[in-house]
Every structure is written in C-alpha cells, then in structure tokens.
Design an enzyme around this catalytic site. Structure first.
Site, PDB file in Angstrom:
ATOM      1  N   LYS A 118     -21.425  34.953 -33.787  1.00  0.00           N
ATOM      2  CA  LYS A 118     -20.740  35.946 -32.959  1.00  0.00           C
ATOM      3  C   LYS A 118     -21.347  35.988 -31.559  1.00  0.00           C
ATOM      4  CE  LYS A 118     -19.513  39.644 -35.147  1.00  0.00           C
ATOM      5  NZ  LYS A 118     -19.918  40.790 -35.953  1.00  0.00           N
ATOM      6  N   ARG A 138     -23.826  45.241 -33.823  1.00  0.00           N
ATOM      7  CA  ARG A 138     -23.221  44.447 -34.913  1.00  0.00           C
ATOM      8  C   ARG A 138     -24.112  43.289 -35.311  1.00  0.00           C
ATOM      9  NH1 ARG A 138     -17.267  45.233 -34.457  1.00  0.00           N
ATOM     10  NH2 ARG A 138     -16.960  46.181 -32.428  1.00  0.00           N
ATOM     11  N   GLY A 176     -18.233  40.984 -43.677  1.00  0.00           N
ATOM     12  CA  GLY A 176     -18.418  42.244 -44.384  1.00  0.00           C
ATOM     13  C   GLY A 176     -19.725  42.369 -45.127  1.00  0.00           C
ATOM     14  N   ARG A 235     -13.964   2.054 -69.686  1.00  0.00           N
ATOM     15  CA  ARG A 235     -14.695   2.377 -70.916  1.00  0.00           C
ATOM     16  C   ARG A 235     -13.910   1.796 -72.081  1.00  0.00           C
ATOM     17  NH1 ARG A 235     -15.369   7.634 -68.078  1.00  0.00           N
ATOM     18  NH2 ARG A 235     -17.595   8.102 -67.891  1.00  0.00           N
ATOM     19  N   ARG A 283     -16.724  -2.257 -69.394  1.00  0.00           N
ATOM     20  CA  ARG A 283     -18.028  -1.913 -69.962  1.00  0.00           C
ATOM     21  C   ARG A 283     -17.996  -2.127 -71.462  1.00  0.00           C
ATOM     22  NH1 ARG A 283     -20.270   4.072 -69.788  1.00  0.00           N
ATOM     23  NH2 ARG A 283     -18.767   4.345 -71.470  1.00  0.00           N
ATOM     24  N   GLY A 314     -24.701   4.755 -63.325  1.00  0.00           N
ATOM     25  CA  GLY A 314     -24.071   5.715 -64.245  1.00  0.00           C
ATOM     26  C   GLY A 314     -24.765   7.047 -64.028  1.00  0.00           C
ATOM     27  N   THR A 315     -24.293   7.773 -63.058  1.00  0.00           N
ATOM     28  CA  THR A 315     -25.032   8.964 -62.623  1.00  0.00           C
ATOM     29  C   THR A 315     -24.942  10.117 -63.623  1.00  0.00           C
ATOM     30  OG1 THR A 315     -23.126   9.479 -61.267  1.00  0.00           O
ATOM     31  CG2 THR A 315     -25.014   8.464 -60.161  1.00  0.00           C
ATOM     32  N   ASN A 316     -24.008  10.023 -64.580  1.00  0.00           N
ATOM     33  CA  ASN A 316     -23.990  11.074 -65.618  1.00  0.00           C
ATOM     34  C   ASN A 316     -25.242  10.942 -66.480  1.00  0.00           C
ATOM     35  OD1 ASN A 316     -21.410  11.621 -64.698  1.00  0.00           O
ATOM     36  ND2 ASN A 316     -20.420  10.406 -66.297  1.00  0.00           N
ATOM     37  N   ASP A 317     -25.432   9.747 -67.039  1.00  0.00           N
ATOM     38  CA  ASP A 317     -26.612   9.544 -67.876  1.00  0.00           C
ATOM     39  C   ASP A 317     -27.883   9.564 -67.039  1.00  0.00           C
ATOM     40  OD1 ASP A 317     -26.137   9.316 -70.703  1.00  0.00           O
ATOM     41  OD2 ASP A 317     -24.784   7.669 -70.207  1.00  0.00           O
ATOM     42  N   CYS A 361     -20.329   4.859 -60.932  1.00  0.00           N
ATOM     43  CA  CYS A 361     -19.169   5.165 -61.767  1.00  0.00           C
ATOM     44  C   CYS A 361     -19.316   6.472 -62.529  1.00  0.00           C
ATOM     45  CB  CYS A 361     -18.842   4.012 -62.700  1.00  0.00           C
ATOM     46  SG  CYS A 361     -20.155   3.682 -63.871  1.00  0.00           S
ATOM     47  N   TYR A 372     -19.302   0.614 -53.376  1.00  0.00           N
ATOM     48  CA  TYR A 372     -18.091   1.312 -53.814  1.00  0.00           C
ATOM     49  C   TYR A 372     -18.416   2.510 -54.686  1.00  0.00           C
ATOM     50  CZ  TYR A 372     -18.610  -0.931 -58.396  1.00  0.00           C
ATOM     51  OH  TYR A 372     -19.069  -1.326 -59.619  1.00  0.00           O
TER      52      TYR A 372
END
Ligand code: PEP
Ligand code: MG
Length: 903
Positions: free
Chosen positions: A22, A91, A100, A576, A631, A784-787, A850, A870
């Site tokens: 502001k 303010r 707010g 998969r 895979r 494999g970023t999940n595992d 992936c 990629y």
C-alpha cells in the site's frame, strides 16, 4: 540509523519490501502527480524492530514528528488543532496484501474539543459527531481491544430507540448520547479513558497496527498463503478526506477491467455520502460505478483518466479505492488487482494486444493452477449449499451421481446408463473397473497420493479422498456423515474435487469450454470458442514456442495415450504395466505365483505374452514417432492375488462344507508367503525381475515384438525400457543384460533392428547417491519422485497425508505437502546430485521426472531450472506442465535481461 519513515513523496513501487504494498503504491501515485492525500509511511523495518524489542525503535518518535510537521504543512492545519483539526487515518500495509487481516483506525485527531472545530469548518455538526463516534468505536476495538459487539449493541439500541434502520438517520442529539456511551464502554472495558491527546492517539494506533501483524487472524492467513512471518507490516498515516460530507461526497472501488471475467471496461461500486467501511460492511447498497457519470460527471471523467494512467503505468489490471469529498476526487489506494483464472488469461492477452506487455510477459502472468481450474467442470456457485463433509481435494472437477459402494455395482449401474460416485474407505487396484465407471470417487482414508487420488487424477476423474468424517459401511451399502446424515446406495451426491466438499443431492454443473478445446472439440479461432479459449490457446502456443523442457505423459492405455497426444504430450514418459495384469488376466498371474516347476511358470508367462504384446502394439501406434517409456512390473505380486482375509474365509467355509479347495488352499499359502509388513519396501520393482525368472524378459519380448510388428507395418515405434526401484547398479546390470539378450533374440527372429534405450527410475536415495555408477548401465534416468519422497522422508505415501500432515502444515514443518510440491532442500538435492553425477558419467544421459510432481506448477519450474530434459505427468496435466515450462523459460530470459540492464 536506518530511515524509519518515508514521506509519500519519497518512495516508489519498487520499495514494497520496506513500505509494504500500500505504502509503495501510494508513493508511486504521488510521484505520478495523482490526487493522493498527503501522508507518510512507517517502514516494515520499524515494525520488525518494534516486534523484536517489544518497544518502539530509537528515533521513531522523532521521525514521526518530523514527517507529521511536513504533513501538517501540506494540509495547512495541525493534528487535532481545536479550531480546525487535521485528522489522519492509520492503516496497515504489508508487502503482500492480507485483506482484512490487520488493523485500520480512521479520524485520529478528534477529541472533545477539536470536534467543534471540525463541525465549524465543515458546517456539519452531525458529521463531526458521527466521525467522533466512529473514532472511539474503531480505536476502542482495534487499539484497546474492546469487543466490537459492545459498540455495535449500543448503536443498534440507539437506532431502535429512534425507530430508524440506518446509522445515517441518527441525529446530533442521539450521536452525542452515543459518544458518551462509547466513552463509558471504553473506560469500563479497557480500564482507561479514551485518550484525548491527538499525538497519544496516533502513537497508540501505530503500535496497534504493528501488533496486529501477530494477531491470530493475520498469522493464520499467512500460514495459508505461505507468507513469511518475519516480514512485518508498514503503517500508513494519511490526511483524512471525507466521503460522508453529504450527497456531493462518496466513496468507491474501481477496477480497470472486470476482475471476475476479464472483460475490458469500467467496473466498480460507488456509495454516496459514505466512508470506506460502509462499502465493505455491505449495510447500504452501492450503485454500479457507471452511475457516477450521472451523479458527478467531472469526478467520473477524472477517475477514468486516472484509471487509464494507472493501467498504463502498472501495465496490469489495477484496483483503486477512491473518495470524493464535496466534488473533489481523491485516490486512497491502488494495487495490481486480484482476479479469477478466467480474468487472468483474458486480461494477459488483452494487454499484449494493446501493446502494454509482450506475449512472453503474458505467459508469465498466468499459472498452471489457474489453467487447471479452467479445464474442469464446475458447480455453479451457490452460497446456500452446505456440504456433508469436506475431505482432501484430490482430483478437481464437479461430479454428480448416485452413491455406490463397491466396484461391481459401479460398473453395473454405469452400464445401465447411470452416473455413479464410488464411495470407499480406500481403493486398491481391484477397484479399477469401478473407478473407471464412476464419474466421481470419494474415500474416507488416504491422502493426495493415495491409490484413489493418483488413479483419479490420471483418469481426470473427480476425487475427494481422506474424508475422515464419513463412516463408510461397505457391507451395509451406505455411509454416515457428521450429524448422523445417512447416504444409502442410489442416493444422489455431488462431489467437488476442487474444494474437497461432498454434498447431498445434485448441484448444477457448468461444462468447461477450455477442456473441449484441449480435447480438440473446439477450434480456438472459431466464434464459438470465445475470448477465453482464444486467450488460452495463444498463451499455450507461446509457451510451447519458448519452453526448453519437454512434456510427456503418464499413460497406460491407448485411450490415455491418444488423449495425451491431443493435450500436447510429446511421448509417454511412464507407461505403468501393472494394470495390464488385472481383470481377466489375473488367473495367469496366480498361475505364475503358484508354479512349482519351470514349465508351469513358463506356461503362465507364455499365456501373458500375446496379451501384453497387444497392449504395447496399440500404445505404440497411438504414440507413433514419439518415445514410449515402458516400465517393467513394479508392485508386489500379492497385489494381484486375492485378499488374505477374504481367501482365508473362503477356504474355511469351503472346508466346513467339505468342498474341494485344493487350489484356494495353495493360493492361500502363496498369499501368506508373499505377505509383507511393508510392501512398499518389499519384493517389488527390479527385485521382482531378479527373483522371478522370465517375468521381465516376457515383458521385454512383448515390447520388442510389438515394436517389430509396428515397424513392419510402416510405423515408427520408439519404445524405451525402464527398470523401477533400482538401488544398486548391479541390479540394473543383471536385468539389462537379460533385456539386451531378449532384444537381440527378437531382432534376429523378426529381422527388424531394435534399438531400444534401457534406463532406470531413480526413486531410492541410494540410487541418487550412486547415480554416477548407475549411469554406467542406464541410457536415461526418470526420477520417480513419489517413491523418492516416500523413501527420503520415510513417509508412507498411502497413509501420512490424511493422518497428520495438517499438524505438520500448521506447525510449519513444511508449507506444502512434499508429495504435492517437490521438497527442494531434501529430495531436490538428491535429484540435482544424481543429475550432475549421471551426466558426468554419461553426457547424453536423458533426464526426466515421472512422479506426481511432474504436473505441479512450482515443481515443473524447478525441474526446468535444474536442467532436466522432460517432465511426464497425467494427460490432464499436460497443458499445465506445458504452460509452466514456458513460464520458467520466460522467467529465465527476463532474469537475464535484468542482469544485463544492471551491468
Ligand atoms: C514414482 O514413484 O514417482 C513413480 C512414478 O512410480 P509409482 O508412482 O508407480 O510408484
Ligand atoms: Mg515408484
């Protein structure tokens, strides 16, 4: 000593760290010569020092005095001067807008004496008394901590007494009584009288604004919006101008374009004879801004001219707060305005067409999350609708259907033409058929990477998971929600995958033209497409032209592959194969598991081979000319076998009836043998390939034969073989040697040269840590970023999100779930290390991702920055990844250019 107070005439918009948004914009507008009331800004640095030491920093009092004297000079009157008082507003204003969340006090400088001066100057005794009433109320509430209801109660009582509805109908005499009453409330509740000294009022208000930074509301808001706690707020002190001096005065809000839809034109609201808080309170009805043209043409024209100036200056949609005091227009605030996703796309392209920004900047102005929101059907907004419960918003969209509780019923009812929502405690691969048949999925357990969530996102099916308040009674075919609401099979429910809400009954849904465009059903240049679709198309085309990061898709069926291609994927980064062993193929897997001899095992694999080959042939055909990374089988084998408990019961019952159960008994023994306490850390991935002879080579043969068949038919198959869950190079070398042998065998049999890259997933910390060695045997890495997240943190991806992540988020352990947005410090470090060491060993090593993070906007930009080749995400997220890869590339060039400028 640092400069703690800036005059509005001193700063500018680039000082927003120090002056808050502001303050920085007020300074910018003052510099532009716009009619901003005079004032000054106390810096965020002063606030930080105050909060750290619990007292005002040295020099602040003096600096405020100096600036106040300048302000008084400009205004031509002194703060609280009895005969003609200067009044100021105080303010808050942080770097990031926190609407707010913090405090404001207006009319500082009024007291029992200056009140008469104000009345005399304005000729409005009622106005003066009303201003005083407002000051005591706001000051009492925000500075002295008196409960707001005390004042509101007294005000309501006065109105009732007088028999009127609006504050404006109270006359001088009532206001006088009310002022005395308010002062009494302050004294009784705060234990001190309302301060009469104007400077004391000012200093107390400044401290209150500092303190409001750490108020509960503000802290909560910051956590949710991920605004750092250490920033502090600036304080803006500004000469008051009054919109409540009669019908030639008023106050309003203006937008340079419609922030809801993005339509160009004049938008906003105006309220005559009112102060800012009257507009916000919504107690009196505003009129559309266009009406101001009729009410006060001169101010209207002036405002329009200022709106143009601001938009050209900020080169973006601005929102503006203004006040008209007796025909004179004042601008009290501006900022680059918040907007909906639709407005963001339309406005970015409008501004590019108007020449205010380039297309590169337009790409940077929108985000993947916004694009995602545009693509999903939505429920028509209905503020009256109350959800039964709200779970985790796992896969966006709006689904309306009849509740069903098992996959078979889902399939049967869907075949009969019904829309069904599958409600489960949790899902497993067995549920797949039902999940495909359902328009929505609700589970009471599991987080954003639970089976239900991953599969639903992959299919683009609306999903709410982890709705823990629901008691799902699968056998009784019903669930019970909070308050005892019962939903039985066949009852219609509505599932909002964007908010996580589940409703009883059918809410109206509006389809998305953007999704139709992605599907190729809507030509973006046709009139039917409309401005939004045209804007999305132009921005995505530009992103495609500038991005470096390639986008592939996770797809395991020909239908998904085709959709991925329509959505702009350049290949499949993860196919998969586990889904290919379910359904009617399950008996073959059972035979494989039960095989006692090589011959039995080979027979089972022999039966699977043609089926698997047909799968690959169809997928390669859809992705002709583009890479398809297959895979090899990853999950533990018991996932393909019957459930231990069910099978035990079946055997026990059959035994009791004296029925023959030899096969089931053997199956049960196998299930027991394969049972694991931690299946995710058990016999899965490459370990299966090493332990079960012939399984992986069967898959390689199927892919090789499919490729040969496609090549002979004139196609251009580009298969790649990917090995999951490798932790040691030796594992990969063994499987790789088998695969190469098999490829050579099929090449010899078919006479087709088969040049298939063989690579690995990097999804264990050990793989990342030994990536240099692993690259010896891998032509590509796919993270494999999940595992990798699961194993780096030691978090079970199926359990923790719904179990305790809200506590972790609350306590600030992380700002977002690491399963959603990549944890750069930990998992990211492993990725960067593995990428560097892998490339050092093999310069042409291809690097991709992936895991689910490949479709997460912030993570995609990160993968661009660390130089991966990629990302591969679910087909529905492909446009999001394309856009974010483009944004990342645009950001690079913008940063480079900035670097050049400063040199
Ligand atoms: C991963 O672990 O990131 C991955 C893509 O494999 P999956 O999710 O199938 O374990
Ligand atoms: Mg994995």
């Amino acid at each position: 000593m640092p400069k703690l107070v800036y005059d509005f005439a001193e700063g500018g918009k680039d000082l927003n760290d120090l002056l808050g948004g502001k303050g920085a914009n007020l300074a910018e507008m003052t510099g532009l010569g716009l009619p901003v009331p005079p004032g000054f800004t106390i810096t965020t640095e002063a606030c930080r020092a105050y909060l750290a030491a619990r007292r005002e920093p040295a020099g602040l009092q003096e600096a405020v005095s100096t600036r106040l004297a300048v302000l008084e000079g400009k205004a031509g009157r002194a703060l609280g001067e009895p005969a003609d008082p200067l009044l100021v507003s105080v303010r808050s204003g942080a770097k990031f807008s926190m609407p707010g969340m913090m405090d404001t006090v207006l009319n500082i400088g009024l007291n029992d004496v200056s009140l008469a001066g104000l009345a005399a100057r304005t000729g409005e005794a009622r106005f003066a008394w009303d201003s005083y009433r407002r000051l005591i109320q706001m000051f009492g509430k925000t500075v002295l901590g008196v409960a707001g209801e005390r004042f509101e109660g007294a005000l309501d009582k006065a109105k009732r007494h007088r028999g009127v509805a609006a504050d404006t109908d109270l006359g001088v005499e009532e206001l006088k009584v009310l002022v005395e009453e308010f002062k009494g409330i302050v004294l009784a509740q705060a234990g001190q009288p309302f301060p009469q000294d104007p400077r004391t009022q000012l200093d107390m208000a400044i401290r209150a604004v500092f303190d409001s930074w750490n108020g509960e509301r503000a802290r909560l808001y910051r956590r949710r919006e991920q605004i750092p706690d250490g920033l502090g707020t600036a304080v803006n002190v500004m000469a008051m101008v009054f919109g409540n001096l009669g019908m030639d005065s008023g106050t309003g809000v203006a937008f340079t374009r419609d922030p809801g839809t993005g339509r160009a034109g004049v938008y906003g609201d105006y309220l005559r004879d009112a102060q800012g808080e009257d507009v916000v309170a919504g107690t009196r009805n505003t009129v559309p801004l266009q009406e101001l043209e009729r009410i006060d043409q001169r101010s209207y024209d002036h405002l329009l001219q200022i709106m143009r100036t601001l938009e050209n200056h900020y080169r973006d949609l601005c929102d503006i707060e203004f006040t008209i005091e007796r025909g004179k227009l004042w601008i009290l605030q501006t900022r680059v305005g918040k907007r909906t996703a639709e407005a963001a796309f339309r406005i970015a392209v409008q501004l590019a067409d108007e020449g205010l920004i380039g297309m590169a900047e337009a790409v940077g102005r929108v985000g993947g999350d916004q694009l995602g929101r545009l693509a999903f059907p939505r429920f028509e907004a209905d503020p009256a609708a109350r959800p039964i419960t709200t779970g985790i918003a796992a896969s966006p969209g709006a689904a309306v259907g009849r509740a069903v509780f098992d996959p078979r019923t889902a399939v049967e009812r869907a075949r009969g033409g019904e829309r069904v929502v599958l409600v489960r405690r949790e899902t497993n691969p067995d549920d797949l058929g039902g999940m495909i048949a359902a328009v929505g999925i609700v589970t009471s357990r599991g987080g954003k990477t639970s089976h239900a969530a991953v599969v639903a996102r992959g299919m683009g099916t609306t999903c709410v998971c982890g709705a823990e308040e629901l008691d799902v009674d699968t056998a009784g075919r019903r669930f019970t929600g909070p308050g005892g609401v019962v939903v039985a099979e066949g009852d219609v429910i509505s599932v909002d995958g964007s908010s996580g809400a589940v409703y009883l009954g059918g809410l109206p849904v509006v389809p998305s033209p953007v999704a139709r465009y992605f599907e190729g059903e809507l030509d973006p240049r046709s009139p039917e497409a409309g401005e939004l679709v045209a804007a999305v198309h132009r921005i995505l085309s530009h992103a495609d032209a500038v991005r470096r990061l390639e986008v592939r898709a996770n797809a395991d069926t020909p239908q998904d592959a085709a959709r991925a291609r329509r959505f702009g994927a350049r290949g499949i980064g993860l196919c998969r194969t586990e889904h290919m062993f379910l359904g009617e193929r399950r008996p073959h897997v059972e035979r494989l598991v039960l095989a006692d001899t090589d011959a039995e095992r080979e027979a089972a694999l022999e039966a699977l081979l043609p089926l698997q080959r047909a799968d690959f042939t169809a997928i390669l055909a859809e992705m002709d000319g583009l890479p398809v990374t297959v895979r090899l089988l990853d999950p533990p084998l018991h996932e393909f076998l019957p459930d231990l408990t069910e099978l035990s019961v079946r055997v026990a019952l059959a035994d009791a009836r004296g029925e023959p159960v030899e096969r089931d008994r053997r199956l049960l023994a196998a299930v027991r043998r394969l049972h694991e306490h931690n299946p995710m850390l058990g016999l899965r991935g490459v370990r299966l390939g090493l332990v079960i002879p012939g399984l992986f080579t069967m898959q390689v043969r199927a892919l090789a034969e499919a490729a040969a068949q496609r090549a002979r038919a004139g196609g251009d198959p580009r298969g790649q073989i990917m090995i999951p869950l490798v932790g040691a190079v030796r594992e990969l070398e063994i499987v790789r040697a088998d695969a190469e042998r098999m490829l050579a065998e099929v090449a010899a049999e078919t006479g087709v040269a088969l040049d298939m890259p063989i690579g690995t997933m990097i999804e264990l910390p050990r793989a990342a840590l030994t990536a240099g060695r692993i690259a010896r045997a891998a032509q590509f890495f796919s993270f494999g970023t999940n595992d990798l997240t699961q194993t780096t943190w030691g978090f079970s991806r199926d359990d923790v999100e719904s179990a305790f992540f809200n506590v972790y988020l609350d306590k600030g352990v992380f700002g977002a779930s690491p399963f959603e947005t990549l944890d750069r410090d930990g998992v990211g470090r492993l990725i960067e290390m593995a990428a560097a060491e892998g490339r050092a060993r093999r310069p042409d090593l291809e690097l991709g991702v992936c895991g689910e993070h490949a479709g997460d906007p912030a993570s995609v930009r990160y993968f661009h920055r660390v130089g991966l080749d990629y990302v591969s995400c679910s087909p529905f997220r492909v446009p999001i990844a394309r856009l974010e890869a483009g944004r990342a590339a645009v950001q690079d060039t913008a940063t480079l250019r900035m670097g050049d400028d400063t040199r």
